[in-house]
Motif scaffolding. Structure first.
Motif, PDB file in Angstrom:
ATOM      1  N   ARG A  60       1.866 -80.894-102.542  1.00  0.00           N
ATOM      2  CA  ARG A  60       2.676 -79.775-103.027  1.00  0.00           C
ATOM      3  C   ARG A  60       2.337 -78.468-102.325  1.00  0.00           C
ATOM      4  NH1 ARG A  60       4.835 -83.738-104.295  1.00  0.00           N
ATOM      5  NH2 ARG A  60       5.716 -84.291-106.336  1.00  0.00           N
ATOM      6  N   ALA A  61       1.428 -78.511-101.365  1.00  0.00           N
ATOM      7  CA  ALA A  61       1.062 -77.304-100.626  1.00  0.00           C
ATOM      8  C   ALA A  61       0.447 -77.695 -99.291  1.00  0.00           C
ATOM      9  CB  ALA A  61       0.077 -76.456-101.429  1.00  0.00           C
ATOM     10  N   ILE A  62       0.607 -76.837 -98.308  1.00  0.00           N
ATOM     11  CA  ILE A  62      -0.071 -76.965 -97.022  1.00  0.00           C
ATOM     12  C   ILE A  62      -0.583 -75.572 -96.638  1.00  0.00           C
ATOM     13  CG2 ILE A  62       1.291 -78.931 -96.201  1.00  0.00           C
ATOM     14  CD1 ILE A  62       2.882 -76.932 -94.473  1.00  0.00           C
ATOM     15  N   VAL A  63      -1.574 -75.538 -95.775  1.00  0.00           N
ATOM     16  CA  VAL A  63      -2.097 -74.267 -95.274  1.00  0.00           C
ATOM     17  C   VAL A  63      -1.614 -74.091 -93.843  1.00  0.00           C
ATOM     18  CG1 VAL A  63      -4.137 -72.860 -94.880  1.00  0.00           C
ATOM     19  CG2 VAL A  63      -4.150 -74.561 -96.713  1.00  0.00           C
ATOM     20  N   GLN A  64      -0.913 -73.000 -93.591  1.00  0.00           N
ATOM     21  CA  GLN A  64      -0.507 -72.651 -92.236  1.00  0.00           C
ATOM     22  C   GLN A  64      -1.665 -71.882 -91.613  1.00  0.00           C
ATOM     23  OE1 GLN A  64       2.666 -73.342 -90.784  1.00  0.00           O
ATOM     24  NE2 GLN A  64       1.618 -72.744 -88.891  1.00  0.00           N
ATOM     25  N   VAL A  65      -2.459 -72.563 -90.794  1.00  0.00           N
ATOM     26  CA  VAL A  65      -3.686 -71.958 -90.278  1.00  0.00           C
ATOM     27  C   VAL A  65      -3.387 -71.058 -89.087  1.00  0.00           C
ATOM     28  CG1 VAL A  65      -6.020 -72.391 -89.444  1.00  0.00           C
ATOM     29  CG2 VAL A  65      -4.969 -73.970 -91.080  1.00  0.00           C
ATOM     30  N   ARG A  66      -2.796 -71.646 -88.063  1.00  0.00           N
ATOM     31  CA  ARG A  66      -2.483 -70.858 -86.854  1.00  0.00           C
ATOM     32  C   ARG A  66      -1.528 -71.664 -85.992  1.00  0.00           C
ATOM     33  NH1 ARG A  66      -7.075 -67.917 -83.382  1.00  0.00           N
ATOM     34  NH2 ARG A  66      -7.029 -66.663 -85.292  1.00  0.00           N
ATOM     35  N   GLY A  67      -0.445 -71.036 -85.554  1.00  0.00           N
ATOM     36  CA  GLY A  67       0.509 -71.741 -84.724  1.00  0.00           C
ATOM     37  C   GLY A  67       1.048 -72.971 -85.429  1.00  0.00           C
ATOM     38  N   THR A  68       0.935 -74.104 -84.764  1.00  0.00           N
ATOM     39  CA  THR A  68       1.409 -75.352 -85.361  1.00  0.00           C
ATOM     40  C   THR A  68       0.328 -76.064 -86.161  1.00  0.00           C
ATOM     41  OG1 THR A  68       0.832 -76.581 -83.345  1.00  0.00           O
ATOM     42  CG2 THR A  68       3.075 -75.691 -83.495  1.00  0.00           C
ATOM     43  N   TYR A  69      -0.858 -75.471 -86.241  1.00  0.00           N
ATOM     44  CA  TYR A  69      -1.972 -76.102 -86.946  1.00  0.00           C
ATOM     45  C   TYR A  69      -1.828 -75.876 -88.446  1.00  0.00           C
ATOM     46  CZ  TYR A  69      -6.794 -76.863 -88.593  1.00  0.00           C
ATOM     47  OH  TYR A  69      -7.902 -77.282 -89.290  1.00  0.00           O
ATOM     48  N   THR A  70      -1.646 -76.955 -89.173  1.00  0.00           N
ATOM     49  CA  THR A  70      -1.574 -76.901 -90.628  1.00  0.00           C
ATOM     50  C   THR A  70      -2.555 -77.913 -91.215  1.00  0.00           C
ATOM     51  OG1 THR A  70       0.189 -78.569 -90.776  1.00  0.00           O
ATOM     52  CG2 THR A  70       0.870 -76.251 -90.583  1.00  0.00           C
ATOM     53  N   GLU A  71      -2.948 -77.682 -92.447  1.00  0.00           N
ATOM     54  CA  GLU A  71      -3.801 -78.620 -93.181  1.00  0.00           C
ATOM     55  C   GLU A  71      -3.167 -78.916 -94.531  1.00  0.00           C
ATOM     56  OE1 GLU A  71      -6.539 -80.317 -92.728  1.00  0.00           O
ATOM     57  OE2 GLU A  71      -7.364 -79.491 -90.859  1.00  0.00           O
ATOM     58  N   PRO A  72      -3.050 -80.204 -94.893  1.00  0.00           N
ATOM     59  CA  PRO A  72      -2.692 -80.512 -96.277  1.00  0.00           C
ATOM     60  C   PRO A  72      -3.876 -80.156 -97.177  1.00  0.00           C
ATOM     61  CG  PRO A  72      -3.261 -82.518 -95.099  1.00  0.00           C
ATOM     62  CD  PRO A  72      -3.299 -81.397 -94.096  1.00  0.00           C
ATOM     63  N   VAL A  73      -3.704 -80.292 -98.483  1.00  0.00           N
ATOM     64  CA  VAL A  73      -4.763 -79.808 -99.381  1.00  0.00           C
ATOM     65  C   VAL A  73      -5.383 -80.943-100.203  1.00  0.00           C
ATOM     66  CG1 VAL A  73      -3.755 -77.510 -99.489  1.00  0.00           C
ATOM     67  CG2 VAL A  73      -3.119 -79.201-101.214  1.00  0.00           C
ATOM     68  N   ASN A  74      -5.326 -82.160 -99.689  1.00  0.00           N
ATOM     69  CA  ASN A  74      -5.918 -83.292-100.406  1.00  0.00           C
ATOM     70  C   ASN A  74      -7.313 -83.591 -99.874  1.00  0.00           C
ATOM     71  OD1 ASN A  74      -4.346 -84.059 -98.039  1.00  0.00           O
ATOM     72  ND2 ASN A  74      -4.996 -86.146 -98.483  1.00  0.00           N
ATOM     73  N   LEU A  75      -8.145 -84.201-100.721  1.00  0.00           N
ATOM     74  CA  LEU A  75      -9.530 -84.515-100.378  1.00  0.00           C
ATOM     75  C   LEU A  75      -9.849 -85.964-100.698  1.00  0.00           C
ATOM     76  CD1 LEU A  75     -11.335 -81.424-101.986  1.00  0.00           C
ATOM     77  CD2 LEU A  75     -10.670 -81.681 -99.591  1.00  0.00           C
ATOM     78  N   PHE A  76     -10.836 -86.507 -99.956  1.00  0.00           N
ATOM     79  CA  PHE A  76     -11.482 -87.772-100.303  1.00  0.00           C
ATOM     80  C   PHE A  76     -12.924 -87.438-100.698  1.00  0.00           C
ATOM     81  CE2 PHE A  76      -8.976 -90.962 -97.385  1.00  0.00           C
ATOM     82  CZ  PHE A  76      -7.789 -90.560 -97.981  1.00  0.00           C
ATOM     83  N   THR A  77     -13.303 -87.624-101.944  1.00  0.00           N
ATOM     84  CA  THR A  77     -14.681 -87.367-102.374  1.00  0.00           C
ATOM     85  C   THR A  77     -15.308 -88.650-102.890  1.00  0.00           C
ATOM     86  OG1 THR A  77     -14.172 -86.802-104.680  1.00  0.00           O
ATOM     87  CG2 THR A  77     -14.019 -85.031-103.062  1.00  0.00           C
ATOM     88  N   VAL A  78     -16.610 -88.792-102.644  1.00  0.00           N
ATOM     89  CA  VAL A  78     -17.351 -89.941-103.177  1.00  0.00           C
ATOM     90  C   VAL A  78     -18.749 -89.475-103.550  1.00  0.00           C
ATOM     91  CG1 VAL A  78     -18.001 -90.715-100.845  1.00  0.00           C
ATOM     92  CG2 VAL A  78     -18.153 -92.307-102.772  1.00  0.00           C
ATOM     93  N   VAL A  79     -19.155 -89.741-104.792  1.00  0.00           N
ATOM     94  CA  VAL A  79     -20.477 -89.379-105.265  1.00  0.00           C
ATOM     95  C   VAL A  79     -21.224 -90.664-105.584  1.00  0.00           C
ATOM     96  CG1 VAL A  79     -19.607 -89.065-107.625  1.00  0.00           C
ATOM     97  CG2 VAL A  79     -21.789 -88.047-106.965  1.00  0.00           C
ATOM     98  N   ALA A  80     -22.483 -90.769-105.141  1.00  0.00           N
ATOM     99  CA  ALA A  80     -23.287 -91.978-105.318  1.00  0.00           C
ATOM    100  C   ALA A  80     -24.261 -91.775-106.472  1.00  0.00           C
ATOM    101  CB  ALA A  80     -24.046 -92.306-104.030  1.00  0.00           C
ATOM    102  N   LEU A  81     -24.160 -92.628-107.469  1.00  0.00           N
ATOM    103  CA  LEU A  81     -25.039 -92.572-108.635  1.00  0.00           C
ATOM    104  C   LEU A  81     -25.441 -93.986-109.028  1.00  0.00           C
ATOM    105  CD1 LEU A  81     -23.099 -89.965-110.813  1.00  0.00           C
ATOM    106  CD2 LEU A  81     -25.344 -89.609-109.775  1.00  0.00           C
ATOM    107  N   PRO A  82     -26.671 -94.180-109.506  1.00  0.00           N
ATOM    108  CA  PRO A  82     -27.103 -95.526-109.902  1.00  0.00           C
ATOM    109  C   PRO A  82     -26.396 -95.990-111.170  1.00  0.00           C
ATOM    110  CG  PRO A  82     -28.769 -93.909-110.478  1.00  0.00           C
ATOM    111  CD  PRO A  82     -27.727 -93.179-109.693  1.00  0.00           C
ATOM    112  N   PRO A  83     -26.530 -97.282-111.518  1.00  0.00           N
ATOM    113  CA  PRO A  83     -25.933 -97.776-112.761  1.00  0.00           C
ATOM    114  C   PRO A  83     -26.455 -96.996-113.965  1.00  0.00           C
ATOM    115  CG  PRO A  83     -26.711 -99.589-111.390  1.00  0.00           C
ATOM    116  CD  PRO A  83     -27.216 -98.338-110.753  1.00  0.00           C
ATOM    117  N   ALA A  84     -25.671 -96.984-115.033  1.00  0.00           N
ATOM    118  CA  ALA A  84     -26.034 -96.321-116.292  1.00  0.00           C
ATOM    119  C   ALA A  84     -26.150 -94.816-116.138  1.00  0.00           C
ATOM    120  CB  ALA A  84     -27.331 -96.902-116.863  1.00  0.00           C
ATOM    121  N   SER A  85     -25.413 -94.245-115.174  1.00  0.00           N
ATOM    122  CA  SER A  85     -25.452 -92.800-114.951  1.00  0.00           C
ATOM    123  C   SER A  85     -24.337 -92.054-115.673  1.00  0.00           C
ATOM    124  CB  SER A  85     -25.382 -92.490-113.452  1.00  0.00           C
ATOM    125  OG  SER A  85     -26.546 -92.902-112.789  1.00  0.00           O
ATOM    126  N   ARG A  86     -23.550 -92.755-116.476  1.00  0.00           N
ATOM    127  CA  ARG A  86     -22.474 -92.137-117.277  1.00  0.00           C
ATOM    128  C   ARG A  86     -21.358 -91.572-116.402  1.00  0.00           C
ATOM    129  NH1 ARG A  86     -27.035 -89.162-121.011  1.00  0.00           N
ATOM    130  NH2 ARG A  86     -27.793 -91.049-122.045  1.00  0.00           N
TER     131      ARG A  86
END
Length: 501
Positions: free
Chosen positions: A71-97
């Protein structure tokens, strides 16, 4: 006998060795960089669940990405744009809630999803009824064309009636989030949803699915294109799916061993998937948790839910993405960061050269984070306001946090080849337990595929000496009669070679 100052003396003339690949303590997630309403909730949720702030912070960023992705993009410079989605991953042991954190943070998104579904159901019923009527008209027109043996007027009426059915589109029920989903199903959902989808999961099963658990072969296309916002076209038997820009969000929590396992999965690094994740490896607090923590204050929960739901609801109705701009001051901060980063990417001289596939995308990740922070504070009119220098500063701090954790993650994956080779030498020393050894003895015991020449062993020995596992002996005096000098020798730390080792 140590090259590192400040180590505890073992009482045998050696300092305690540093674990190979060990780094300084990793920074905690800078929750204060999030908007106030989200920061307060993240900190209070971490207290209530007795989990590292990193878990709630990373999932919160994935929640913002779910709200704004596509639903949004960043117009950085010229034709360079970035979408605004991320891939995140957090590592935690079992029973970490992990599941409790996911439920609390994603609950407002699921509430909006349900409300949107109720809002659109009457349109679905109307479209289905209209289509059924059109199908009846088409069937009658077809029968008349057959009866009249293809009379031109009847044939034209039948053709028009059949085309009218195709023009009636039945809206899909809104779906913002998926969990245990195959790439093929995710592609279908994403196309049905106009090119956006979030996969949020407190488990790491998606990696096994990507590796081909069900299909028998790896399938990364959706996830590679969905991170970049590229066009997606899928042709299957009986169905063709196409979106101009596929936007995928991933927010995952996995066990630490999964981080190492995915590095060896076929294609995960070669295809570039590992370089797209923002990694968090917080230290587990299991065993030190407060068994009677303070719950999240009701007003903090209410503010979080209201603000996130408003953001999701408003941005959902955008068809063409909002175009966000950087203020001149924010853009200068971006450029300064990029200038400082560039020499660190050098394959031989840069400290991030061994993970340039990740670090090379870190400027883009910071821009995306800045856009999400901006929209979180300005969900209605964010496109009218430039992203400020303060917001970019906060995004850079979060980006530096992820850089430190990515270094640890890639080290955990054995991505630094020099550290990995040194580990092989240390494994050989640990198995043999010599009090001393020569370079040639080490070379003879190591695999030729990794160490084809004696000289290839020397950098690993130098690294192990720096970490305090071995110490080079002074070279013996040269033989006055000449001849080949003896092979350099090393003494081994008593922790390996001593009694009881």
């Amino acid at each position: 006998m140590s090259a590192h100052d400040g180590r505890q003396d073992t009482g045998q003339g050696w300092d305690a060795p540093t674990p190979l690949g060990a780094r300084n303590a990793l920074p905690g997630f800078p929750a204060e960089c999030l908007p106030g309403w989200m920061s307060r909730f993240v900190l209070a949720l971490a207290e209530e669940t007795q989990t590292p702030v990193d878990a709630a912070g990373c999932v919160a960023l994935a929640a913002l990405s779910t709200a704004a992705g596509g639903r949004a993009i960043v117009q950085v410079r010229g034709t360079y744009t970035e979408p605004v989605n991320l891939f995140t991953v957090v590592a935690l042991p079992p029973a970490s809630r992990k599941s409790a954190v996911f439920r609390a943070i994603t609950s407002p998104i699921l509430k909006v999803e349900a409300e949107l579904a109720e809002r659109i159901k009457p349109q679905i019923v109307e479209a289905e009824l209209t289509r059924a009527v059109a199908a009846g008209v088409a069937e009658k027109a077809k029968s008349k064309a057959i009866t009249t043996k293809g009379a031109p007027d009847a044939l034209a009426d039948a053709s028009d009636a059949a085309a009218a059915i195709e023009d009636i589109k039945i809206p899909a029920l809104p779906q913002l989030v998926a969990d245990d989903v195959t790439p093929e199903t995710a592609a279908t959902i994403l196309c049905d949803q106009g090119g956006r989808l979030a996969v949020l999961s407190a488990e790491g099963g998606i990696f096994q699915i990507l590796a081909g658990r069900y299909s028998g072969s790896p399938n990364f296309d959706l996830f590679l294109k969905g991170h970049a916002g590229d066009m997606l076209r899928v042709d299957r038997k009986g169905r063709s799916e196409h979106v101009e820009s596929a936007i995928l969000t991933l927010g995952l929590a996995v066990q630490p061993d999964v981080i190492r396992e995915i590095a060896t999965g076929p294609g995960f690094r070669g295809k570039g998937l590992l370089g797209r994740f923002l990694y968090a490896l917080p230290e587990s607090n299991i065993g030190t948790r407060n068994v009677d923590p303070e719950p999240v204050p009701a007003e903090v929960v209410a503010a979080y839910e209201e603000r996130l739901m408003r953001m999701v609801t408003h941005l959902f109705d955008w068809t063409d993405p909002q175009v966000l701009q950087l203020s001149p001051e924010a853009d200068e901060l971006r450029l300064d960061y990029a200038r400082q980063l560039e020499p660190r990417l050098h394959p031989r001289l840069g400290d991030l050269g061994h993970m340039s596939d990740w670090a090379g995308k870190s400027v883009g990740a910071i821009i995306r984070i800045a856009a999400l922070l901006h929209l979180a504070d300005n969900p209605v009119d964010g496109y009218r306001l430039p992203i400020s220098a303060d917001t970019m500063t906060a995004a850079i701090r979060i980006g530096e946090y992820f850089t430190a954790h990515a270094e640890a993650a890639f080290d955990h994956m054995g991505a630094d080849p020099e550290v990995e080779r040194a580990r092989q030498v240390l494994d050989w020393i640990t198995r043999k337990k010599p009090a001393r050894f020569t370079v040639r003895e080490a070379f003879s015991g190591l695999p030729r595929g990794t160490f084809p020449k004696v000289a290839d062993v020397l950098p690993s020995l130098e690294l192990l000496e720096g970490y305090g596992w071995i110490a080079m002996e002074p070279p013996p005096p040269r033989n006055p009669k000449g001849g080949r000098p003896p092979s350099p020798a090393y003494q081994v730390h008593p922790q390996i070679s001593g009694p009881g080792a």
